[in-house]
Motif scaffolding. Structure first.
Motif, PDB file in Angstrom:
ATOM      1  N   VAL A   1       9.388  10.256   2.740  1.00  0.00           N
ATOM      2  CA  VAL A   1       9.217  10.118   1.284  1.00  0.00           C
ATOM      3  C   VAL A   1       8.156   9.057   0.997  1.00  0.00           C
ATOM      4  O   VAL A   1       8.344   7.882   1.315  1.00  0.00           O
ATOM      5  N   PRO A   2       7.021   9.455   0.405  1.00  0.00           N
ATOM      6  CA  PRO A   2       5.996   8.467   0.055  1.00  0.00           C
ATOM      7  C   PRO A   2       6.549   7.480  -0.967  1.00  0.00           C
ATOM      8  O   PRO A   2       7.302   7.874  -1.867  1.00  0.00           O
ATOM      9  N   HIS A   3       6.171   6.217  -0.828  1.00  0.00           N
ATOM     10  CA  HIS A   3       6.643   5.200  -1.767  1.00  0.00           C
ATOM     11  C   HIS A   3       5.692   4.011  -1.803  1.00  0.00           C
ATOM     12  O   HIS A   3       4.888   3.818  -0.898  1.00  0.00           O
ATOM     13  N   GLN A   4       5.821   3.237  -2.888  1.00  0.00           N
ATOM     14  CA  GLN A   4       4.992   2.051  -3.076  1.00  0.00           C
ATOM     15  C   GLN A   4       5.727   1.091  -4.007  1.00  0.00           C
ATOM     16  O   GLN A   4       5.927   1.390  -5.178  1.00  0.00           O
TER      17      GLN A   4
ATOM     18  N   GLU B   1       0.856  -1.177   0.000  1.00  0.00           N
ATOM     19  CA  GLU B   1       0.000   0.000   0.000  1.00  0.00           C
ATOM     20  C   GLU B   1       0.902   1.240   0.000  1.00  0.00           C
ATOM     21  O   GLU B   1       1.988   1.218   0.572  1.00  0.00           O
ATOM     22  N   PRO B   2       0.470   2.348  -0.634  1.00  0.00           N
ATOM     23  CA  PRO B   2       1.284   3.573  -0.604  1.00  0.00           C
ATOM     24  C   PRO B   2       1.431   4.061   0.846  1.00  0.00           C
ATOM     25  O   PRO B   2       0.457   4.058   1.603  1.00  0.00           O
ATOM     26  N   HIS B   3       2.650   4.483   1.217  1.00  0.00           N
ATOM     27  CA  HIS B   3       2.910   4.875   2.599  1.00  0.00           C
ATOM     28  C   HIS B   3       4.216   5.646   2.691  1.00  0.00           C
ATOM     29  O   HIS B   3       4.951   5.768   1.717  1.00  0.00           O
ATOM     30  N   PHE B   4       4.490   6.165   3.885  1.00  0.00           N
ATOM     31  CA  PHE B   4       5.808   6.720   4.181  1.00  0.00           C
ATOM     32  C   PHE B   4       6.106   6.483   5.649  1.00  0.00           C
ATOM     33  O   PHE B   4       5.225   6.146   6.437  1.00  0.00           O
ATOM     34  N   HIS B   5       7.390   6.635   5.989  1.00  0.00           N
ATOM     35  CA  HIS B   5       7.857   6.482   7.363  1.00  0.00           C
ATOM     36  C   HIS B   5       8.258   7.874   7.832  1.00  0.00           C
ATOM     37  O   HIS B   5       9.187   8.463   7.275  1.00  0.00           O
ATOM     38  N   ALA B   6       7.548   8.391   8.820  1.00  0.00           N
ATOM     39  CA  ALA B   6       7.722   9.783   9.220  1.00  0.00           C
ATOM     40  C   ALA B   6       9.065  10.066   9.887  1.00  0.00           C
ATOM     41  O   ALA B   6       9.622  11.131   9.712  1.00  0.00           O
ATOM     42  N   ASP B   7       9.590   9.116  10.626  1.00  0.00           N
ATOM     43  CA  ASP B   7      10.733   9.466  11.465  1.00  0.00           C
ATOM     44  C   ASP B   7      11.885   8.465  11.449  1.00  0.00           C
ATOM     45  O   ASP B   7      12.670   8.420  12.378  1.00  0.00           O
TER      46      ASP B   7
ATOM     47  N   TYR C   1       7.706   6.632  -6.078  1.00  0.00           N
ATOM     48  CA  TYR C   1       7.963   7.439  -4.893  1.00  0.00           C
ATOM     49  C   TYR C   1       7.776   8.925  -5.185  1.00  0.00           C
ATOM     50  O   TYR C   1       7.623   9.334  -6.326  1.00  0.00           O
ATOM     51  N   GLY C   2       7.798   9.706  -4.105  1.00  0.00           N
ATOM     52  CA  GLY C   2       7.699  11.154  -4.197  1.00  0.00           C
ATOM     53  C   GLY C   2       6.260  11.625  -4.251  1.00  0.00           C
ATOM     54  O   GLY C   2       5.320  10.827  -4.190  1.00  0.00           O
ATOM     55  N   PRO C   3       6.064  12.942  -4.367  1.00  0.00           N
ATOM     56  CA  PRO C   3       4.720  13.501  -4.425  1.00  0.00           C
ATOM     57  C   PRO C   3       3.903  12.867  -5.555  1.00  0.00           C
ATOM     58  O   PRO C   3       4.353  12.802  -6.694  1.00  0.00           O
ATOM     59  N   GLY C   4       2.755  12.344  -5.232  1.00  0.00           N
ATOM     60  CA  GLY C   4       1.891  11.698  -6.210  1.00  0.00           C
ATOM     61  C   GLY C   4       2.439  10.389  -6.750  1.00  0.00           C
ATOM     62  O   GLY C   4       1.902   9.848  -7.700  1.00  0.00           O
ATOM     63  N   LEU C   5       3.543   9.915  -6.182  1.00  0.00           N
ATOM     64  CA  LEU C   5       4.222   8.688  -6.629  1.00  0.00           C
ATOM     65  C   LEU C   5       4.585   8.769  -8.110  1.00  0.00           C
ATOM     66  O   LEU C   5       4.526   7.790  -8.839  1.00  0.00           O
TER      67      LEU C   5
ATOM     68  N   GLU D   1       9.792  -3.499  15.972  1.00  0.00           N
ATOM     69  CA  GLU D   1       9.243  -4.161  14.784  1.00  0.00           C
ATOM     70  C   GLU D   1       7.809  -3.763  14.488  1.00  0.00           C
ATOM     71  O   GLU D   1       7.310  -4.015  13.413  1.00  0.00           O
ATOM     72  N   ASP D   2       7.106  -3.157  15.434  1.00  0.00           N
ATOM     73  CA  ASP D   2       5.764  -2.654  15.149  1.00  0.00           C
ATOM     74  C   ASP D   2       5.914  -1.464  14.222  1.00  0.00           C
ATOM     75  O   ASP D   2       6.420  -0.426  14.604  1.00  0.00           O
ATOM     76  N   GLU D   3       5.482  -1.649  13.001  1.00  0.00           N
ATOM     77  CA  GLU D   3       5.657  -0.627  11.976  1.00  0.00           C
ATOM     78  C   GLU D   3       5.027   0.705  12.394  1.00  0.00           C
ATOM     79  O   GLU D   3       3.913   0.740  12.891  1.00  0.00           O
ATOM     80  N   ARG D   4       5.752   1.778  12.157  1.00  0.00           N
ATOM     81  CA  ARG D   4       5.212   3.126  12.329  1.00  0.00           C
ATOM     82  C   ARG D   4       5.062   3.711  10.940  1.00  0.00           C
ATOM     83  O   ARG D   4       5.807   4.575  10.518  1.00  0.00           O
ATOM     84  N   VAL D   5       4.072   3.178  10.234  1.00  0.00           N
ATOM     85  CA  VAL D   5       3.827   3.499   8.834  1.00  0.00           C
ATOM     86  C   VAL D   5       2.666   4.478   8.743  1.00  0.00           C
ATOM     87  O   VAL D   5       1.657   4.329   9.423  1.00  0.00           O
ATOM     88  N   VAL D   6       2.830   5.475   7.900  1.00  0.00           N
ATOM     89  CA  VAL D   6       1.772   6.467   7.673  1.00  0.00           C
ATOM     90  C   VAL D   6       1.187   6.202   6.281  1.00  0.00           C
ATOM     91  O   VAL D   6       1.911   6.272   5.287  1.00  0.00           O
ATOM     92  N   PRO D   7      -0.107   5.845   6.193  1.00  0.00           N
ATOM     93  CA  PRO D   7      -0.718   5.648   4.877  1.00  0.00           C
ATOM     94  C   PRO D   7      -0.625   6.923   4.042  1.00  0.00           C
ATOM     95  O   PRO D   7      -0.635   8.038   4.575  1.00  0.00           O
ATOM     96  N   TYR D   8      -0.527   6.755   2.732  1.00  0.00           N
ATOM     97  CA  TYR D   8      -0.378   7.892   1.833  1.00  0.00           C
ATOM     98  C   TYR D   8      -1.336   7.737   0.672  1.00  0.00           C
ATOM     99  O   TYR D   8      -1.418   6.683   0.054  1.00  0.00           O
ATOM    100  N   ASP D   9      -2.052   8.831   0.359  1.00  0.00           N
ATOM    101  CA  ASP D   9      -2.956   8.832  -0.788  1.00  0.00           C
ATOM    102  C   ASP D   9      -2.340   9.696  -1.889  1.00  0.00           C
ATOM    103  O   ASP D   9      -2.305  10.917  -1.767  1.00  0.00           O
ATOM    104  N   PRO D  10      -1.829   9.063  -2.953  1.00  0.00           N
ATOM    105  CA  PRO D  10      -1.171   9.841  -4.011  1.00  0.00           C
ATOM    106  C   PRO D  10      -2.101  10.833  -4.704  1.00  0.00           C
ATOM    107  O   PRO D  10      -1.641  11.820  -5.276  1.00  0.00           O
ATOM    108  N   ALA D  11      -3.406  10.609  -4.623  1.00  0.00           N
ATOM    109  CA  ALA D  11      -4.363  11.510  -5.269  1.00  0.00           C
ATOM    110  C   ALA D  11      -4.358  12.898  -4.621  1.00  0.00           C
ATOM    111  O   ALA D  11      -4.780  13.867  -5.240  1.00  0.00           O
ATOM    112  N   THR D  12      -3.851  12.986  -3.374  1.00  0.00           N
ATOM    113  CA  THR D  12      -3.842  14.300  -2.693  1.00  0.00           C
ATOM    114  C   THR D  12      -2.801  15.238  -3.295  1.00  0.00           C
ATOM    115  O   THR D  12      -2.855  16.422  -3.063  1.00  0.00           O
ATOM    116  N   GLU D  13      -1.880  14.691  -4.116  1.00  0.00           N
ATOM    117  CA  GLU D  13      -0.839  15.519  -4.735  1.00  0.00           C
ATOM    118  C   GLU D  13      -0.802  15.283  -6.243  1.00  0.00           C
ATOM    119  O   GLU D  13       0.250  15.431  -6.865  1.00  0.00           O
ATOM    120  N   ALA D  14      -1.916  14.923  -6.809  1.00  0.00           N
ATOM    121  CA  ALA D  14      -1.950  14.610  -8.257  1.00  0.00           C
ATOM    122  C   ALA D  14      -1.946  15.825  -9.119  1.00  0.00           C
ATOM    123  O   ALA D  14      -1.916  16.897  -8.914  1.00  0.00           O
TER     124      ALA D  14
END
Length: 138
Positions: A101-104, A57-63, A79-83, A125-138
């Motif tokens: 950096v958003p990536h998929q 799923e599209p996502h990024f790691h904030a920290d 990757y990147g804005p809008g993937l 090991e508990d992922e700290r993943v932030v979901p990313y919607d590429p449509a928000t930067e299309a």
């Protein structure tokens, strides 16, 4: 003389994952080194499997940073804005993904799984993943 201190009493830990862990990216991970498996405090390492024709799923790691070493298969990572950017990794390639950096990743082979080793400068090991919607930067 080194000014790095060493604790000779700290154990050396061998880990062999016996089962996969489901992630928010919807890819099977096999936890190697983490706080829970080895007591690490600043590093984690996993093996990720991308099923034939599959993708995360599209996502990024904030920290935290992510480093990937491709073992098998051919992966396109958008990757990147809008993937809108793309890089392809094959066996023997390393890939670095900075925090935020958003990536998929996409497995380009419809018949064979792709496998990679993933290392992060975060030990839990508990992922700290932030979901990313590429449509928000299309």
């Amino acid at each position: 003389m080194s000014d790095v201190s060493h604790d000779a009493r700290a154990p050396v830990v061998k880990v062999r994952p016996d089962r996969e862990m489901a992630t928010t990216q919807r890819l099977p991970y096999f936890i190697g080194i983490s706080t829970g498996t080895a007591g690490s405090t600043g590093l984690s390492m996993y093996m990720v499997v991308v099923p034939p024709g599959g993708h995360a799923e599209p996502h990024f790691h904030a920290d935290y940073e992510t480093a990937i070493y491709q073992l098998e298969g051919k992966i396109e990572t958008r990757y990147g804005p809008g993937l809108r950017e793309s890089v392809i990794t094959e066996p023997g390639d390393f890939l670095f993904i900075p925090p935020g950096v958003p990536h998929q990743p996409f497995n380009l082979d419809a018949n064979h799984a792709a496998r990679a080793i993933v290392a992060r400068n975060h030990a839990n090991e508990d992922e700290r993943v932030v979901p990313y919607d590429p449509a928000t930067e299309a």
